[in-house]
Design a protein around this motif. Sequence first.
Motif, PDB file in Angstrom:
ATOM      1  N   ARG A 143      20.678 -26.820  49.532  1.00 55.88           N
ATOM      2  CA  ARG A 143      19.871 -26.619  50.735  1.00 55.88           C
ATOM      3  C   ARG A 143      19.829 -25.153  51.153  1.00 55.88           C
ATOM      4  NH1 ARG A 143      20.175 -31.537  54.165  1.00 55.88           N
ATOM      5  NH2 ARG A 143      19.441 -30.192  55.848  1.00 55.88           N
ATOM      6  N   LEU A 144      20.876 -24.383  50.871  1.00 58.58           N
ATOM      7  CA  LEU A 144      20.885 -22.976  51.286  1.00 58.58           C
ATOM      8  C   LEU A 144      20.682 -22.013  50.114  1.00 58.58           C
ATOM      9  CD1 LEU A 144      23.788 -22.987  53.935  1.00 58.58           C
ATOM     10  CD2 LEU A 144      21.326 -23.124  54.361  1.00 58.58           C
ATOM     11  N   GLY A 145      20.870 -22.508  48.899  1.00 57.48           N
ATOM     12  CA  GLY A 145      20.585 -21.678  47.730  1.00 57.48           C
ATOM     13  C   GLY A 145      21.649 -20.647  47.371  1.00 57.48           C
ATOM     14  N   TYR A 146      22.807 -20.709  48.013  1.00 57.11           N
ATOM     15  CA  TYR A 146      23.862 -19.765  47.627  1.00 57.11           C
ATOM     16  C   TYR A 146      24.411 -20.158  46.265  1.00 57.11           C
ATOM     17  CZ  TYR A 146      23.705 -18.563  52.580  1.00 57.11           C
ATOM     18  OH  TYR A 146      23.294 -18.198  53.832  1.00 57.11           O
ATOM     19  N   LYS A 147      24.790 -19.132  45.486  1.00 57.28           N
ATOM     20  CA  LYS A 147      25.280 -19.431  44.140  1.00 57.28           C
ATOM     21  C   LYS A 147      26.777 -19.664  44.096  1.00 57.28           C
ATOM     22  CE  LYS A 147      21.638 -17.321  41.452  1.00 57.28           C
ATOM     23  NZ  LYS A 147      21.191 -16.057  40.887  1.00 57.28           N
ATOM     24  N   ARG A 148      27.525 -18.759  44.752  1.00 55.58           N
ATOM     25  CA  ARG A 148      28.975 -18.869  44.650  1.00 55.58           C
ATOM     26  C   ARG A 148      29.514 -19.725  45.798  1.00 55.58           C
ATOM     27  NH1 ARG A 148      34.002 -16.648  45.155  1.00 55.58           N
ATOM     28  NH2 ARG A 148      35.131 -16.768  43.198  1.00 55.58           N
ATOM     29  N   VAL A 149      29.571 -21.018  45.578  1.00 57.59           N
ATOM     30  CA  VAL A 149      30.087 -21.959  46.577  1.00 57.59           C
ATOM     31  C   VAL A 149      31.205 -22.753  45.911  1.00 57.59           C
ATOM     32  CG1 VAL A 149      29.489 -23.787  48.203  1.00 57.59           C
ATOM     33  CG2 VAL A 149      27.742 -22.148  47.485  1.00 57.59           C
TER      34      VAL A 149
END
Lengths: 402, 402
Positions: free
Chosen positions: B280-286
Amino acid sequence: MNGKVLVAQGGGPTAVINQSMVGAVLESRKFRNIEKVYGAFHGVRGIVQEDFLDLTQETTHNLELVAGTPSSALGSTRDKPDLQYCQEIFKVLKAHEIGYFFYIGGNDSSDTVRIVSEEARKADYALRCIHIPKTIDNDLMVNDHTPGFPSAARFVAQAFMGANLDNWALPGVYIGVVMGRHAGFLTAAAALGKKFPDDGPHLIYVPERAFDIDKFLTAVKATMDRHGRCVIAVSEGIADENHVPIATKLAEEVERDAHGNIQLGGGGLAEMLVDVIKKRLGYKRVRGDTFGYVQRSFVGCVSDVDQREAREVGEKAVQFAMWGDRDGSVTIHRTGFYSVDYHLTDLLEVAGKTKVMPDEFISPCGTDVTDAFRMYLRPLLGSGMPDAYRLRQNKVAKILGR
Amino acid sequence: MNGKVLVAQGGGPTAVINQSMVGAVLESRKFRNIEKVYGAFHGVRGIVQEDFLDLTQETTHNLELVAGTPSSALGSTRDKPDLQYCQEIFKVLKAHEIGYFFYIGGNDSSDTVRIVSEEARKADYALRCIHIPKTIDNDLMVNDHTPGFPSAARFVAQAFMGANLDNWALPGVYIGVVMGRHAGFLTAAAALGKKFPDDGPHLIYVPERAFDIDKFLTAVKATMDRHGRCVIAVSEGIADENHVPIATKLAEEVERDAHGNIQLGGGGLAEMLVDVIKKRLGYKRVRGDTFGYVQRSFVGCVSDVDQREAREVGEKAVQFAMWGDRDGSVTIHRTGFYSVDYHLTDLLEVAGKTKVMPDEFISPCGTDVTDAFRMYLRPLLGSGMPDAYRLRQNKVAKILGR
């Protein structure tokens, strides 16, 4: 040779990586020919962005406090520079008149140092490049072991010591998944949490041995039959005989759910192994933990031996640079039980290579470690290792005879 | 009153539960009217099976070593006795001429003590029943806090201190899922890992506040925009406004996958929240970790205050039993900054009830703790808490202007 010093940290943080950074900084500040000591923010990325801290203006006192703080105080990066990236690095080093480049990291970082070193030579620019070892995976060639590994190993040993006690109190199957994609050293460290013969981990799975799910289930059942409980240490990198990661294989079974295979709930390796055990062996109390980032970043579980050695490789890097005449990687060599010495090794012998557990550290059954491994690891864990005690079994005679 | 003493441990093990057991055993052994001190194996189950250890024959020295060992040295059980089960317990106590019954555990265990106490009274059998508090959830009524919680809280604080440093070095989103189905105390302890204003955990989610996925994503985005990174502490028990656990809700979304909803990979709460943020937020490093069993069983992260108090509640239980005239639950009351006293409280006030975090411990935004909570928790964590240090920001001027 005059010039500035640049220190940087790369790859995954460890509990003692700042010891190496501070070792290099403090030792550099002793040399009269060094005008400045810089630290690059977030490794090689900070270098190409000219993002530097002047560590000559940092107090010795604060440096000592930072040395005792886990994780990379300069920040780190996952960037793996190719030739062009290294040429950019080299440009910045030249512009800032860096004469000494110290890069603290694992195999990838040592390869970066190798390329930068070659670029400097090609350009006939006087740059001394030294790689300082660091990795919890313990997978650097030539080194007896690598700074960061002993503290992470201590965490894993203490975690399994506790997991075993917990599992003894409330019996069942417990799986702990430990970091390490190719080398099983860290997973094998779980064995050091064992004291009594019936203690867990009862089964240890490292990537150096092919993992077979049926054999695994047979071993779990045998342990349950024998002890009524089973503690298992599993490396995240376990793979089958064709080198297909077990996590991938089990995830495919999850995908096939719709077509009538056994239903796995998905998630990580731990959850999937728990599911397989529950569904194929029928045990009810099966638990799995993935140690995750806690195992490398936990504050308050550090080996003093690791701290000391991490400091020394940083210090030695500067000494090799100042008094030596070549680039290289600082390597750790065991000289006694327990003592070490440090050499400067050709970068080609370390760069981009991976060391795995030697056969003599893995027992013939493939699911335990040998005494040779215990002898290897125990001194690295340092002083003050906790110990677990039990009540003696003075049984009371039954009256109702239940 | 003459007779034998019986000590047992129930529910999830803690780092200091053996302190309470040893406190009760050693204090009992001082009284001349006590002929034997028994320990039941695996809690109430061991009682109905007459599975007893004679702790009168255990050395004081070994008892002290066991006291310092985490997890339940007598073994534990998840059995929650009903009336009939308690009557079975009572029969065995009578057969073995037990005059004093000490049960170390949480809400369920205190309820067991209550029923056994009532059965003894009905049968006119002289039995003194005392509940000794223990739970990492910190959810026992009347008590300021409960033994076991401070050490688990210390683990969580140190884990988040490290997670924050790691996340600072390699920025991204990090989620740590902490134990606690109804009470958020342990998750809130993550806040004690914070030092500098920009340190994580930046967001804390406890079960005392309804969890809304959209608001959660908005908060994560706002933190990322502000700090370029985000560390989140989440209680495993978070639920929406209708008390539906978020883990259940997200798992249902996984089920619906086939019908075209966003695809979640399954697994536990951590994995699913990671997936939602990525998609949903598109962050890569999660990254997400579930602290799991490590947080309650890790050997080598204990609060000395917790150890001391756990020992004292065991000791006081015996003193209340020998010199008092009623059954009850030993409760901890805060009398200073920092000091405590112990009372014997009516079992009805503690048994089977759950305490949650009071409003004054949760900040109005609902995703942070207050200073009142910090003041409450800090002394419990004990001495020698690690501290994190940073390099000062003496920036070097750019030359190439990148």
